[in-house]
Write a protein that holds these residues in place. Sequence first.
Motif, mmCIF file in Angstrom:
data_model
loop_
_atom_site.group_PDB
_atom_site.id
_atom_site.type_symbol
_atom_site.label_atom_id
_atom_site.label_comp_id
_atom_site.label_asym_id
_atom_site.label_seq_id
_atom_site.Cartn_x
_atom_site.Cartn_y
_atom_site.Cartn_z
ATOM 1 N N SER A 11 0.821 -1.205 0.000
ATOM 2 C CA SER A 11 0.000 0.000 0.000
ATOM 3 C C SER A 11 0.861 1.264 0.000
ATOM 4 C CB SER A 11 -0.915 -0.007 1.220
ATOM 5 O OG SER A 11 -1.635 1.185 1.303
ATOM 6 N N GLY A 66 2.328 2.164 -3.299
ATOM 7 C CA GLY A 66 1.402 2.492 -4.372
ATOM 8 C C GLY A 66 0.946 1.284 -5.172
ATOM 9 N N GLY A 98 -1.344 -1.018 -4.393
ATOM 10 C CA GLY A 98 -2.791 -1.191 -4.399
ATOM 11 C C GLY A 98 -3.459 -0.330 -5.451
ATOM 12 N N TYR A 99 -3.025 0.901 -5.568
ATOM 13 C CA TYR A 99 -3.571 1.819 -6.575
ATOM 14 C C TYR A 99 -3.273 1.303 -7.979
ATOM 15 C CZ TYR A 99 -4.346 6.033 -9.298
ATOM 16 O OH TYR A 99 -4.789 6.930 -10.240
ATOM 17 N N ARG A 100 -2.050 0.862 -8.183
ATOM 18 C CA ARG A 100 -1.641 0.371 -9.507
ATOM 19 C C ARG A 100 -2.444 -0.874 -9.893
ATOM 20 N NH1 ARG A 100 -0.740 2.625 -13.544
ATOM 21 N NH2 ARG A 100 -1.633 0.971 -14.718
ATOM 22 N N ALA A 103 -5.446 -1.678 -8.803
ATOM 23 C CA ALA A 103 -6.830 -1.264 -9.050
ATOM 24 C C ALA A 103 -6.984 -0.632 -10.423
ATOM 25 C CB ALA A 103 -7.276 -0.284 -7.966
ATOM 26 N N ILE A 104 -6.100 0.263 -10.782
ATOM 27 C CA ILE A 104 -6.180 0.932 -12.082
ATOM 28 C C ILE A 104 -6.006 -0.072 -13.219
ATOM 29 C CG2 ILE A 104 -5.047 2.612 -13.597
ATOM 30 C CD1 ILE A 104 -6.800 3.794 -11.348
#
Length: 112
Positions: free
Chosen positions: A76, A79, A81-83, A85-86
Motif C-alpha cells: 500500500s 502504491g 494497491g492503486y496500480r 486497481a487501475i
Amino acid sequence: MPVFIVATGVLILLLLIIKMKLHTFVSLIVVSFVVVIGLGMDLSKIVPSLKAGIGGQLGHLASLFGFGAMLGRLVSDAGGGYRIAITLIDKFGRKRIQTAVVIASIGIALFF
C-alpha cells in the motif's frame, strides 16, 4: 457415514453464516460440536479436542495474518494497491469491476 456427517456439517455451517447471518466463529464452534457428536466422540473429550485444534490453528493463523498485514502495508505504501486497481479497471472496465475485485483478491492472496 463420516463423510456424510462432515458434508452435512459444512452445509449447516454455510446455512448459519449465509442465511442466518450468525458470526463465522460462533457458527464454526456450533457446527464443530454437532459434527463431533455426530461422529460419536466421547462427550468428555469434545472440549479439550476443540480447544487443542482451534488453539493450534489460531496460533498459525495469527503469524500468517501478522505477516500479511505487514506485507499489505508495504504494498500500500509503495502504491501497489492503486496500480493494481487501475490496471484491473482498465482490463475489465467499470461495468465488471466486481469481477476484477474477486480476481484480484484471489490472485493476490495466492501470490503472497
